[in-house]
Design a protein around this motif. Structure first.
Motif, PDB file in Angstrom:
ATOM      1  N   GLU A  64      -2.031  -8.373  46.401  1.00 16.59           N
ATOM      2  CA  GLU A  64      -1.551  -8.384  45.030  1.00 16.59           C
ATOM      3  C   GLU A  64      -1.626  -7.006  44.394  1.00 16.59           C
ATOM      4  N   LEU A  66      -2.047  -5.101  40.634  1.00 20.31           N
ATOM      5  CA  LEU A  66      -2.390  -5.273  39.224  1.00 20.31           C
ATOM      6  C   LEU A  66      -2.068  -3.986  38.480  1.00 20.31           C
ATOM      7  N   LYS A  68      -2.428  -2.350  34.710  1.00 22.98           N
ATOM      8  CA  LYS A  68      -3.131  -2.547  33.444  1.00 22.98           C
ATOM      9  C   LYS A  68      -3.736  -3.955  33.387  1.00 22.98           C
ATOM     10  N   GLY A  69      -4.300  -4.358  34.523  1.00 22.45           N
ATOM     11  CA  GLY A  69      -4.977  -5.651  34.572  1.00 22.45           C
ATOM     12  C   GLY A  69      -4.059  -6.848  34.767  1.00 22.45           C
ATOM     13  N   GLN A  70      -2.755  -6.606  34.785  1.00 22.61           N
ATOM     14  CA  GLN A  70      -1.811  -7.716  34.864  1.00 22.61           C
ATOM     15  C   GLN A  70      -1.211  -7.822  36.270  1.00 22.61           C
ATOM     16  N   ARG A  71      -1.154  -9.047  36.783  1.00 24.33           N
ATOM     17  CA  ARG A  71      -0.637  -9.253  38.128  1.00 24.33           C
ATOM     18  C   ARG A  71       0.887  -9.098  38.136  1.00 24.33           C
ATOM     19  N   LEU A  72       1.396  -8.257  39.073  1.00 19.43           N
ATOM     20  CA  LEU A  72       2.832  -7.975  39.059  1.00 19.43           C
ATOM     21  C   LEU A  72       3.631  -8.850  40.020  1.00 19.43           C
ATOM     22  N   GLN A  79      11.273  -6.026  34.405  1.00 20.69           N
ATOM     23  CA  GLN A  79      10.046  -6.467  33.734  1.00 20.69           C
ATOM     24  C   GLN A  79       8.925  -5.462  33.953  1.00 20.69           C
ATOM     25  N   LEU A  83       6.782  -3.174  31.160  1.00 20.21           N
ATOM     26  CA  LEU A  83       5.320  -3.095  31.092  1.00 20.21           C
ATOM     27  C   LEU A  83       4.837  -1.653  31.069  1.00 20.21           C
TER      28      LEU A  83
END
Lengths: 244, 362
Positions: A64, A66, A68-72, A79, A83
């Motif tokens: 996976e 990430l 900025k802490g967000q799963r891509l 999108q 971000l």
């Protein structure tokens, strides 16, 4: 007391298979905010594939990512761009029949619905890459050095936090390369984080805070520039057994 | 860099010319009563509307739909069927017609815009053929291949006063003119909008556009829906004007091809390209129909009127418009890939940059 800053980008055991071919296998590393990370490796090592996985062109087969802490995983390139992460292309992709300014305007429009405002942002970015005098030229008619700079201006206009530059010095003469190096260092001063694929070892040593070496899709080494180039495995991968 | 007062004055010139042209066209029916001339003008306006509408998705967006007959047919059939079988006045019938076209465009776009290049073109042709076959076979609704002959349009009455009874060509002339002007204005707005920028980026390079934050299918769909709206409007106007529709003349492949040609020959991705293309194509098809071209060949002495060739041309050239269109497109693509207007624009740009280079060297 502030906590240890979170990494801006985390690559966790990313693999990408094309049929039976592992273009990336089990690649992991992280990037801190404001750093320049050099991504190197021989041809076919999987550098561009990794870019494509990170920016949403391919879904990774495993692992996976990430940002900025967000799963891509599963996000599309547009999108990912919204971000705050954007890439340039190894083979430049100017919007040939649009003017230089309009190319950059397209990038700026991701942050605003107003075309006049986007034109303002675009003019600023053309100044940053020192191409303001070419604003009204057709992008398709530019020489390669300026096309590369246009790519950088265009991605800067999307107001990113993380830039992925895929061989922005490829095919340039030494003076043009020096321009780009200065540009990358300028961008760093403004607080942006950058991941840079480059073949010119001298350039990559100069600009990188850290270097990740890929070989046959796997991460071979990671560390400070001096550390990495004196790593015997890296030397072998680049030059072959006989030189060790 | 601020524009100098002089260049600002020049920027006003197209506006002045445009307004003058529209005013001239608006008073034309007061002086020209020939039904033939009005007929040609109505056909010209219809071609402008369709060309401009296609230009949004095809010219700016680079998505070469060869299936716009579907939207043209939806406009024509919905309004005519509702009028003929339900007695619904066309100005009310327009609402469901345009809505249906936009909804169909959204559905068709969501499916076919996953395809790129020639695959998208083929899919667009296939979709239009589905609608043509539906019009041919859904006989209860469309009367099949026999088509629908309109028995009349109710007079338009607003506030007790009769505006028109549609017995002459003049009301159609004004409706065509108004809609043509609207499509040109929409194109001008489109060109300077975020939507227009995004569509042009998509035309130039889809992957690059995507990486710059553009959701490709969404923006293509929006442009196609606007395009379908005006194409269906033109279809409705056409059906009411001619008073007869059948699957071939309202949803046939010819229509799709003519729409594309109007834009390509005039110059795709330019505001006035479709206007130029419409003028050229309407003039050409009229010249072919009335055998002007044959008369010209015979008059110039190239072909002997009494010979077999002269007779053959006189009998057949008037039906050969599709053949001539084909030759015209081949010539346009070979020698003027950006169309008549695009070709002129390129020449100007070249001259300007040459002048700039000369100025820079001095």
């Amino acid at each position: 007391m502030s906590a240890v800053p979170e990494p801006i980008l985390e690559i966790k055991s990313v693999s990408k298979f094309f049929g039976g071919l592992a273009a990336n296998s089990d690649v992991s590393f992280t990037m801190d905010e404001g750093m320049i990370l050099g991504l190197i490796g021989p041809n076919g090592a999987g550098k561009t594939t990794l870019f494509n996985c990170i920016t949403g062109y391919y879904p990774p087969t495993k692992g996976e990512i990430l940002f900025k802490g967000q799963r891509l995983n599963g996000m599309t390139p547009d999108q990912v761009c919204k971000l705050g992460m954007v890439r340039t292309w190894q083979k430049v992709r100017p919007l040939a029949k649009l003017s230089v300014l309009d190319n950059v305007v397209v990038g700026a429009l991701v942050r605003t619905g107003s075309v006049p405002e986007a034109r303002e942002i675009a003019r600023e970015q053309l100044h940053v890459v020192k191409m303001a005098h070419k604003a009204d030229f057709l992008a398709g008619g530019l020489p390669i050095g300026e096309r590369k700079k246009l790519e950088v201006a265009r991605v800067l206009a999307t107001k990113p936090d993380l830039l992925l530059l895929d061989e922005v010095m490829g095919g340039l003469n030494p003076a043009e390369s020096e321009d780009i190096i200065q540009l990358i260092l300028d961008i760093k001063k403004r607080g942006l984080t950058q991941m840079v694929i480059e073949h010119d070892m001298k350039a990559i040593m100069r600009i990188s805070d850290r270097i990740v070496v890929l070989n046959s899709g796997e991460k071979l080494a990671e560390g400070a520039p001096q550390e990495v180039v004196s790593n015997p495995e890296v030397v072998t991968a680049y030059l072959g057994e006989a030189h060790v | 860099m601020r524009p100098s007062p002089q260049s600002r004055g020049l920027a006003l010139l197209p506006v002045v010319l445009g307004v003058a042209a529209v005013v001239a066209l608006a008073i034309l029916p007061k002086y020209v009563e020939s039904p033939y001339a009005l007929q040609l003008m109505v056909l010209f306006f219809l071609a402008v509307i369709q060309g401009e509408a296609w230009n949004l998705i095809g010219g700016y967006g680079g998505q070469y739909s060869v299936g716009h007959a579907a939207y043209f047919g939806i406009g024509a059939y919905t309004v005519i069927v509702l009028l003929q079988s339900k007695g619904l006045a066309p100005w009310w019938g327009l609402f469901p017609a345009l809505l249906l076209a936009v909804v169909v465009a959204a559905i068709v776009g969501s499916i076919t815009f996953r395809l790129r290049g020639p695959y998208f073109v083929l899919a667009s042709i296939a979709v239009a053929e589905i609608f043509r076959l539906a019009a041919l076979n859904w006989k209860q609704l469309t009367n099949g291949a026999e088509g629908i002959l309109l028995s009349g349009i109710p007079p338009l009455v607003i506030g007790g006063a009769q505006i028109t009874d549609f017995s002459s060509k003049v009301p159609f002339y004004y409706m065509g003119l108004a809609l043509a002007v609207v499509t040109v204005l929409v194109t001008i707005w489109f060109q300077g909008s975020k939507l227009g920028y995004y569509l042009q980026a998509i035309r130039e390079d889809q992957d690059a556009a995507n990486s710059l934050g553009i959701p490709l299918t969404f923006y293509k769909n929006v442009a196609l829906m606007i395009s379908a709206f005006f194409t269906a409007f033109a279809g409705a106007l056409y059906g009411l004007y001619v008073g007869f529709i059948d699957p071939q003349t309202a949803v046939g492949l010819d229509i799709s091809v003519q729409i594309v040609l109007t834009a390509i020959i005039g110059g795709i991705g330019t505001v006035l390209g479709p206007v130029v293309g419409a003028a050229l194509l309407v003039a050409l098809s009229e010249a072919l129909r009335s055998n002007v071209l044959t008369d010209l060949l015979i008059g110039s002495g190239l072909v002997d009127a009494g010979s077999g060739i002269g007779q053959f041309l006189r009998d057949n050239l008037s039906h050969a418009h599709m053949l001539i269109y084909g030759v015209l497109v081949a010539l346009t693509i070979l020698y003027m890939p950006d169309g008549v207007l695009g070709g002129i624009k390129n020449q100007l740009r070249k001259r300007r940059s040459r002048a700039a280079a000369a100025g820079g060297a001095a």
